[in-house]
Motif scaffolding. Structure first.
Motif, mmCIF file in Angstrom:
data_model
loop_
_atom_site.group_PDB
_atom_site.id
_atom_site.type_symbol
_atom_site.label_atom_id
_atom_site.label_comp_id
_atom_site.label_asym_id
_atom_site.label_seq_id
_atom_site.Cartn_x
_atom_site.Cartn_y
_atom_site.Cartn_z
ATOM 1 N N ARG A 280 127.794 -5.704 55.499
ATOM 2 C CA ARG A 280 126.748 -6.871 54.953
ATOM 3 C C ARG A 280 125.853 -6.992 56.011
ATOM 4 N N ASP A 281 126.464 -7.659 57.036
ATOM 5 C CA ASP A 281 125.618 -8.229 58.394
ATOM 6 C C ASP A 281 124.627 -6.878 58.896
ATOM 7 N N ALA A 282 125.084 -5.807 58.886
ATOM 8 C CA ALA A 282 123.972 -4.586 59.391
ATOM 9 C C ALA A 282 122.804 -4.450 58.392
ATOM 10 N N VAL A 283 123.356 -4.595 57.257
ATOM 11 C CA VAL A 283 122.316 -3.993 56.284
ATOM 12 C C VAL A 283 121.131 -5.199 56.199
ATOM 13 N N VAL A 284 121.888 -6.660 56.177
ATOM 14 C CA VAL A 284 120.667 -7.696 56.450
ATOM 15 C C VAL A 284 120.132 -7.770 57.703
ATOM 16 N N ALA A 285 120.664 -7.651 58.592
ATOM 17 C CA ALA A 285 119.895 -7.452 59.952
ATOM 18 C C ALA A 285 118.957 -6.117 59.915
ATOM 19 N N ALA A 469 122.090 -7.118 48.454
ATOM 20 C CA ALA A 469 121.297 -8.408 47.970
ATOM 21 C C ALA A 469 122.453 -8.926 46.706
ATOM 22 N N PHE A 470 122.575 -8.147 46.020
ATOM 23 C CA PHE A 470 123.403 -8.327 44.710
ATOM 24 C C PHE A 470 124.757 -8.903 45.122
ATOM 25 N N ASP A 588 125.442 1.223 61.570
ATOM 26 C CA ASP A 588 124.086 1.388 62.125
ATOM 27 C C ASP A 588 123.374 2.870 61.983
ATOM 28 N N LYS A 589 124.590 3.747 62.074
ATOM 29 C CA LYS A 589 124.637 5.160 62.078
ATOM 30 C C LYS A 589 123.903 5.639 60.553
#
Length: 606
Positions: A280-285, A469-470, A588-589
């Protein structure tokens, strides 16, 4: 399982979808030939007696069983799961074909109630399994290799041990489950009954949402405003469903002592909370370099000062919007699957030939697309609402990937075939990737390549950014519900709090968009399911990168991973590929592949 909202009109009767070719329909006779089939009555009778006998033979006695006795007990439980699953698969699929039919609804409800009543005496089984001492169970597993094969499912059952209630309360909750199911059916039937009027044409939600991908911007706007109008008229019903189901979950979680609303989902997914939070944190960042950057590009392509919500899934101005007929869709997906490995094509072929796919848009048909595994001695069924859009071809590739996975995992048996949701999306997203890569390889011009790349980026943003986001919306919704009843305006505000952040500064939001949470079925049917899509996409991107780097032997390792079903943890499944989802850098990959596609699109502008 990518579930889309449902249509209640016949696509073949509308001018835009009459040239799709002959669309396949389900043949459910491999389950039962009719709702009054003698085999169905026989299985219901068998199930009632088998449950009674199981309880008589084992209740209060599990701790006295030796390894052979426990294995026999598990085999009997597996057989019960198989017959109950067969009955409910038939009743459920038949209902999904026509959710507005009262007789089918009653049949599904009656089957659910009978099976709930029959299986209530079996609640003791998992409770007593969880009371076995670790040392005792470990010795039994060491004594019998066949019993040891069930260790992964026993571990998942025993993960619930800290949250287990008394035998009496567990039976009560088991019986009460049919009430929660009724709220889900209220949601489904409300969605199925909605009608929308766009430019004089009456449509259901599927047909209306489909207009959001039209080339004509005024048509997209009309559809968006009509969606908002109808959602607004029904918002109190949707708010009531969400308030009730979220409160029910809060009560059960509180009694069980679960630390968060998400804990139950993580346990059932066999994934650690910190792995999900790292995702979740990787996507939001990454929002700025993914969705924000892409939609700014798209704003320029569309020649707009500002993007509106009805522009999010708009085709590019250069895009050929011709309809893809069913034979073409089948050929595209089958070519991609077979090119990767002929075995994959062989497994996929019967879906098209034997009535394992129901593709047409028909009155009363249920939410949009899924693959249902049924039971391990039958075969999966795929449901689509095929309208001939390029995205529908990708949906076919996606759901067929699930089907192939479910066929391969079936040899594990009823208790071990079921893959946790985080890994259940692997084969489906990989199937999409294979289809996309094949189409990209066959692109005849830079313009066609650009359209394909943009479409793939949008699909990935919808799979990763939108689903996270959901997930954030659900986290906020369940946290807020713990503080008290939520008004429709409260839920609307939570929805809007994640939309601007995820979509980015290119967008304005029309009045009424705040109600668009109302039609997402996952929030009602499977709370916190949605992060599995992002998990699957990130995992597949990393897998595909491994495939490109070291193609030698990849296919065999991939098939072994799918055959494992739910018999291995994600760490063990990914180890042969040199991947580890618990490594924060892993995500991140996967995200870098999406970013790389956007880089390529930006380079085309220079």
């Amino acid at each position: 399982m990518l579930i889309r909202p449902i249509p209640v009109h016949d696509a073949n009767a509308s001018s835009g979808n009459k040239d799709l070719g002959k669309l396949p329909e389900w043949d459910l006779s491999d389950l039962y030939t009719a709702d009054d089939a003698p085999e169905l009555a026989r299985d219901l009778d068998w199930l009632e007696k088998a449950c009674t006998d199981f309880a008589a033979d084992y209740e209060g006695k599990l701790s006295d069983l030796d390894a052979t006795g426990l294995l026999e007990c598990i085999h009997r439980d597996e057989k019960i799961s198989n017959i109950a699953g067969r009955i409910m698969s038939y009743a459920g699929l038949r209902y999904h074909q026509l959710t507005t039919d009262g007789a089918r609804t009653k049949f599904l409800s009656d089957c659910q109630e009978k099976i709930t009543n029959f299986t209530t005496p079996l609640v003791f089984f998992t409770l007593e399994l969880n009371r076995l001492e670790d040392d005792h169970l470990g010795k039994l597993l060491a004594q019998n290799a066949e019993l040891a094969r069930y260790k992964p499912v026993l571990d998942r059952i025993r993960a619930m041990k800290p949250y287990q209630l008394s035998d009496e309360l567990e039976k009560f909750l088991h019986d009460l489950g049919v009430v929660g199911d009724a709220w889900e059916r209220l949601f489904d039937e409300t969605i199925a009954g909605l009608t929308f009027s766009v430019d004089g044409e009456e449509l259901s939600i599927e047909g209306t949402l489909n207009l959001l991908t039209e080339q004509d911007r005024s048509k997209r706007e009309s559809a968006s405003r009509e969606l908002a109008r109808v959602f607004g008229e029904n918002i109190r019903t949707f708010a009531r469903v969400h308030n009730t189901t979220a409160k029910e979950k809060e009560i059960v979680d509180r009694w069980r002592g679960m630390p968060t609303a998400q804990t139950g989902r993580h346990l059932s997914n066999d994934v650690e909370a910190e792995v999900v939070e790292a995702l979740r944190d990787a996507v939001v960042a990454a929002y700025p370099k993914l969705s924000h950057r892409y939609y700014e590009l798209k704003r320029k392509w569309l020649g707009l000062e500002r993007m509106q919500v009805w522009d999010r899934n708009a085709p590019l101005p250069i895009e050929d919007t011709k309809t893809v007929d069913w034979p073409t869709a089948e050929r595209v997906v089958m070519d991609a699957y077979s090119a990767f490995d002929p075995r994959m094509g062989e497994i996929a072929k019967p879906f098209f030939d034997k009535g394992w796919i129901d593709a047409g848009v028909k009155p009363g048909k249920a939410p949009g697309a899924f693959a249902h595994p049924t039971v391990t001695n039958v075969h999966p069924y795929v449901m689509l609402n095929y309208l001939g859009k390029p995205r529908d071809v990708m949906t076919l590739a996606h759901e067929l990937g699930h089907g192939v996975h479910q066929v391969l995992a079936a040899d594990q048996g009823e208790l071990l075939a079921n893959t946790p949701l985080t890994l259940a999306e692997t084969a489906s997203v990989f199937g999409e990737m294979l289809t996309f890569r094949k189409m990209l390889e066959n692109a005849k011009s830079d313009q066609e390549r650009k359209v394909l790349l943009a479409g793939k980026v949008e699909d990935m943003i919808n799979t990763v950014v939108r689903q996270i986001a959901f997930y954030d919306f659900e986290c906020k919704l369940h946290a807020a519900r713990r503080e008290g009843e939520l008004t429709p305006d409260d839920i609307n505000a939570l929805w809007m709090s994640v939309q601007a952040e995820s979509l980015g500064p290119a967008f304005d939001f029309m009045e009424g968009y705040e109600t668009f949470w109302a039609y997402i079925p996952h929030f009602v049917h499977s709370p916190f399911y949605v992060y599995a899509y992002a998990f699957g996409d990130g995992l597949v991107n990393a897998l595909y990168a491994a495939y490109e780097e070291t193609p030698e032997g990849f296919e065999d390792k991939y098939f072994e991973m799918l055959k494992a079903g739910g018999s291995k943890h994600h760490k063990d499944l990914l180890a042969p590929f040199g991947l580890d989802a618990s490594d924060p850098k892993f995500w991140d990959k996967g995200l870098s592949m999406i970013s790389g596609f956007i880089d390529e699109l930006e380079a085309m502008e220079e």
